[in-house]
Scaffold this motif. Structure first.
Motif: not given
Length: 101
Positions: A31-35, A91-94
């Motif tokens: 899974y990729l970091d959204e940012g 990001e909200r879940d990280q």
């Protein structure tokens, strides 16, 4: 620590074991970091039918022979928040996931 996608693509389908050597599930996906759009998470299918996906920070994951080892207990991984998205972790879940581990 940055990890290359090519390094972990062949991990799919391998058994994931915890810090005590107990099987946790099956390595499913990167899974990729959204940012940053960089590999940041390893998705692990857990449960009797491998229907739930839990994520662990990919920097903590490494190959150990034919198994993928995580430095957490089976209980920690199975109690991690589930994710609904495909291919990235919002990001909200990280923050919640990092707090968990």
């Amino acid at each position: 620590m940055s990890i290359e996608i090519d390094e972990v693509l062949d991990w799919r389908g391998r058994a994931v074991v915890d810090c005590n050597g107990q099987k946790v599930g099956t390595f499913d996906e990167i899974y990729l970091d959204e940012g940053t759009n960089e590999p940041a998470w390893a998705a692990v299918k857990t449960g009797a039918f491998r229907l739930r996906r839990r994520v662990v920070p990919i920097a903590a994951v490494h190959a150990d022979g034919n198994e993928i080892r995580v430095p957490f207990t089976k209980g920690q991984v199975k109690a991690a928040p589930t994710i609904d998205s495909e291919g990235w972790v919002a990001e909200r879940d990280q923050a919640a996931i990092f707090r968990h581990y």
